[in-house]
Design a protein around this motif. Structure first.
Motif, PDB file in Angstrom:
ATOM      1  N   PRO A 130      27.291  22.081  36.530  1.00  0.00           N
ATOM      2  CA  PRO A 130      26.221  21.300  37.166  1.00  0.00           C
ATOM      3  C   PRO A 130      26.719  20.343  38.251  1.00  0.00           C
ATOM      4  CG  PRO A 130      26.022  21.230  34.774  1.00  0.00           C
ATOM      5  CD  PRO A 130      27.358  21.837  35.102  1.00  0.00           C
ATOM      6  N   ARG A 131      28.018  20.136  38.356  1.00  0.00           N
ATOM      7  CA  ARG A 131      28.559  19.282  39.427  1.00  0.00           C
ATOM      8  C   ARG A 131      28.411  19.976  40.766  1.00  0.00           C
ATOM      9  NH1 ARG A 131      34.391  18.619  38.677  1.00  0.00           N
ATOM     10  NH2 ARG A 131      34.120  20.847  38.368  1.00  0.00           N
ATOM     11  N   THR A 132      28.605  21.314  40.771  1.00  0.00           N
ATOM     12  CA  THR A 132      28.650  22.064  42.021  1.00  0.00           C
ATOM     13  C   THR A 132      27.510  23.067  42.171  1.00  0.00           C
ATOM     14  OG1 THR A 132      30.043  23.752  40.997  1.00  0.00           O
ATOM     15  CG2 THR A 132      31.181  21.910  42.083  1.00  0.00           C
ATOM     16  N   GLY A 133      26.750  23.310  41.087  1.00  0.00           N
ATOM     17  CA  GLY A 133      25.708  24.328  41.136  1.00  0.00           C
ATOM     18  C   GLY A 133      26.292  25.722  41.241  1.00  0.00           C
ATOM     19  N   SER A 134      27.406  25.937  40.557  1.00  0.00           N
ATOM     20  CA  SER A 134      28.080  27.229  40.604  1.00  0.00           C
ATOM     21  C   SER A 134      28.738  27.489  39.258  1.00  0.00           C
ATOM     22  CB  SER A 134      29.125  27.251  41.722  1.00  0.00           C
ATOM     23  OG  SER A 134      30.144  26.309  41.450  1.00  0.00           O
ATOM     24  N   GLY A 135      29.390  28.633  39.156  1.00  0.00           N
ATOM     25  CA  GLY A 135      30.095  28.953  37.923  1.00  0.00           C
ATOM     26  C   GLY A 135      30.825  30.269  38.052  1.00  0.00           C
ATOM     27  N   ALA A 136      31.243  30.781  36.899  1.00  0.00           N
ATOM     28  CA  ALA A 136      31.985  32.039  36.869  1.00  0.00           C
ATOM     29  C   ALA A 136      31.810  32.699  35.513  1.00  0.00           C
ATOM     30  CB  ALA A 136      33.468  31.790  37.141  1.00  0.00           C
ATOM     31  N   VAL A 137      31.878  34.029  35.527  1.00  0.00           N
ATOM     32  CA  VAL A 137      31.906  34.816  34.296  1.00  0.00           C
ATOM     33  C   VAL A 137      33.250  35.525  34.281  1.00  0.00           C
ATOM     34  CG1 VAL A 137      30.841  36.656  32.945  1.00  0.00           C
ATOM     35  CG2 VAL A 137      29.395  35.110  34.314  1.00  0.00           C
ATOM     36  N   LEU A 138      34.022  35.289  33.216  1.00  0.00           N
ATOM     37  CA  LEU A 138      35.363  35.858  33.091  1.00  0.00           C
ATOM     38  C   LEU A 138      35.376  36.903  31.984  1.00  0.00           C
ATOM     39  CD1 LEU A 138      35.849  32.391  33.410  1.00  0.00           C
ATOM     40  CD2 LEU A 138      37.758  33.553  34.473  1.00  0.00           C
ATOM     41  N   THR A 139      36.023  38.048  32.278  1.00  0.00           N
ATOM     42  CA  THR A 139      36.062  39.167  31.332  1.00  0.00           C
ATOM     43  C   THR A 139      37.398  39.895  31.434  1.00  0.00           C
ATOM     44  OG1 THR A 139      35.062  40.649  32.971  1.00  0.00           O
ATOM     45  CG2 THR A 139      33.547  39.555  31.432  1.00  0.00           C
ATOM     46  N   ASP A 140      37.536  40.938  30.655  1.00  0.00           N
ATOM     47  CA  ASP A 140      38.679  41.859  30.711  1.00  0.00           C
ATOM     48  C   ASP A 140      40.001  41.157  30.397  1.00  0.00           C
ATOM     49  OD1 ASP A 140      36.943  43.967  31.518  1.00  0.00           O
ATOM     50  OD2 ASP A 140      37.042  43.213  33.577  1.00  0.00           O
ATOM     51  N   ILE A 141      40.174  40.812  29.135  1.00  0.00           N
ATOM     52  CA  ILE A 141      41.421  40.171  28.696  1.00  0.00           C
ATOM     53  C   ILE A 141      42.574  41.154  28.875  1.00  0.00           C
ATOM     54  CG2 ILE A 141      42.659  39.205  26.719  1.00  0.00           C
ATOM     55  CD1 ILE A 141      39.883  38.359  25.597  1.00  0.00           C
ATOM     56  N   HIS A 142      43.659  40.652  29.452  1.00  0.00           N
ATOM     57  CA  HIS A 142      44.853  41.480  29.629  1.00  0.00           C
ATOM     58  C   HIS A 142      46.084  40.610  29.379  1.00  0.00           C
ATOM     59  CE1 HIS A 142      46.296  40.096  33.722  1.00  0.00           C
ATOM     60  NE2 HIS A 142      45.151  39.455  33.587  1.00  0.00           N
ATOM     61  N   PRO A 143      47.207  41.234  29.012  1.00  0.00           N
ATOM     62  CA  PRO A 143      48.428  40.462  28.752  1.00  0.00           C
ATOM     63  C   PRO A 143      49.078  39.994  30.048  1.00  0.00           C
ATOM     64  CG  PRO A 143      48.842  42.805  28.411  1.00  0.00           C
ATOM     65  CD  PRO A 143      47.375  42.661  28.741  1.00  0.00           C
ATOM     66  N   THR A 144      49.612  38.781  30.013  1.00  0.00           N
ATOM     67  CA  THR A 144      50.420  38.256  31.118  1.00  0.00           C
ATOM     68  C   THR A 144      51.646  37.582  30.510  1.00  0.00           C
ATOM     69  OG1 THR A 144      49.539  35.984  31.218  1.00  0.00           O
ATOM     70  CG2 THR A 144      48.266  37.713  32.361  1.00  0.00           C
ATOM     71  N   PRO A 145      52.663  37.263  31.301  1.00  0.00           N
ATOM     72  CA  PRO A 145      53.821  36.556  30.750  1.00  0.00           C
ATOM     73  C   PRO A 145      53.446  35.201  30.120  1.00  0.00           C
ATOM     74  CG  PRO A 145      54.347  37.470  32.895  1.00  0.00           C
ATOM     75  CD  PRO A 145      52.877  37.675  32.687  1.00  0.00           C
ATOM     76  N   ALA A 146      52.354  34.597  30.584  1.00  0.00           N
ATOM     77  CA  ALA A 146      51.916  33.307  30.043  1.00  0.00           C
ATOM     78  C   ALA A 146      50.958  33.469  28.869  1.00  0.00           C
ATOM     79  CB  ALA A 146      51.248  32.481  31.146  1.00  0.00           C
ATOM     80  N   GLY A 147      50.721  34.712  28.442  1.00  0.00           N
ATOM     81  CA  GLY A 147      49.795  34.968  27.342  1.00  0.00           C
ATOM     82  C   GLY A 147      48.558  35.678  27.854  1.00  0.00           C
ATOM     83  N   PRO A 148      47.641  36.028  26.952  1.00  0.00           N
ATOM     84  CA  PRO A 148      46.435  36.743  27.368  1.00  0.00           C
ATOM     85  C   PRO A 148      45.620  35.915  28.362  1.00  0.00           C
ATOM     86  CG  PRO A 148      46.593  36.618  24.962  1.00  0.00           C
ATOM     87  CD  PRO A 148      47.655  35.747  25.519  1.00  0.00           C
ATOM     88  N   ARG A 149      45.091  36.587  29.365  1.00  0.00           N
ATOM     89  CA  ARG A 149      44.247  35.925  30.374  1.00  0.00           C
ATOM     90  C   ARG A 149      43.113  36.863  30.743  1.00  0.00           C
ATOM     91  NH1 ARG A 149      46.931  32.303  28.804  1.00  0.00           N
ATOM     92  NH2 ARG A 149      48.223  30.869  29.994  1.00  0.00           N
ATOM     93  N   TYR A 150      42.060  36.290  31.336  1.00  0.00           N
ATOM     94  CA  TYR A 150      40.961  37.113  31.842  1.00  0.00           C
ATOM     95  C   TYR A 150      41.377  37.718  33.174  1.00  0.00           C
ATOM     96  CZ  TYR A 150      38.045  34.930  28.283  1.00  0.00           C
ATOM     97  OH  TYR A 150      37.520  34.498  27.086  1.00  0.00           O
TER      98      TYR A 150
END
Length: 186
Positions: A130-150
């Motif tokens: 609500p600060r910016t009137g925007s957002g995001a939808v994150l999907t598709d978990i995959h492995p990375t060196p830092a751990g699972p990420r979208y």
């Protein structure tokens, strides 16, 4: 940390969560635009989802004790049958977690939960800001060196239709936080 958080829930204002970095305490109560966004998103989802799924906004938390993470999404898309448990929900039973960014601690939603939710196995994470009137939808978990990420991030601005899981809802008429003179950048 879990026992401390549970003991503080009824004695101190705000919301407590446990992350890999420690305890997150959002001391300010959610304001009108936050609560109204949560309500509208919940109602819109429940109109298009099958009856056995709910867009739940109450307690309990979701917790993975082995990871040492306990979170409380603003809205949890979960099967009603998966709610029939004692204690915290298993995060791997969530279909989606939805957060409305708090004015007081936006990094909790945009940084910490973006890291924690894929680690917990939550397949869809939607963020409304609500600060910016925007957002995001994150999907598709995959492995990375830092751990699972979208792997997939679909950004939106309020007014557009978005898809959370299998369901498309509008972001029309979602409230924004009012600008305040001392809130630079909000």
């Amino acid at each position: 940390m879990r026992e401390f958080v549970q003991s503080m829930d009824d004695t101190l204002p705000g919301k407590f969560e446990v992350t890999k970095e420690g305890i997150v305490h959002d001391i300010t109560a959610p304001v009108g635009p936050h609560e109204l966004t949560t309500l509208r998103v919940r109602k819109r989802l429940e109109k298009v989802m099958p009856e056995d799924l709910v867009a739940h906004t109450g307690t309990p938390d979701v917790e993975d004790q082995s990871e040492g993470i306990m979170r409380h999404p603003d809205v949890m898309v979960i099967a009603e049958a998966d709610m029939e448990v004692e204690g915290s929900f298993d995060p791997r039973t969530l279909v989606a977690a939805i957060e409305v960014v708090s004015r007081s601690n936006p990094d909790n939603d945009w940084v910490s939960k973006m890291r924690d939710y894929p680690l917990l196995g939550i397949p869809v994470y939607a963020i409304f800001d609500p600060r910016t009137g925007s957002g995001a939808v994150l999907t598709d978990i995959h492995p990375t060196p830092a751990g699972p990420r979208y792997a997939t991030r679909k950004e939106f601005v309020y007014g557009e239709d978005i898809t959370i899981g299998e369901w498309t809802i509008t972001t029309q008429n979602l409230p924004r936080y009012a600008k305040s003179p001392d809130a630079a950048g909000d």
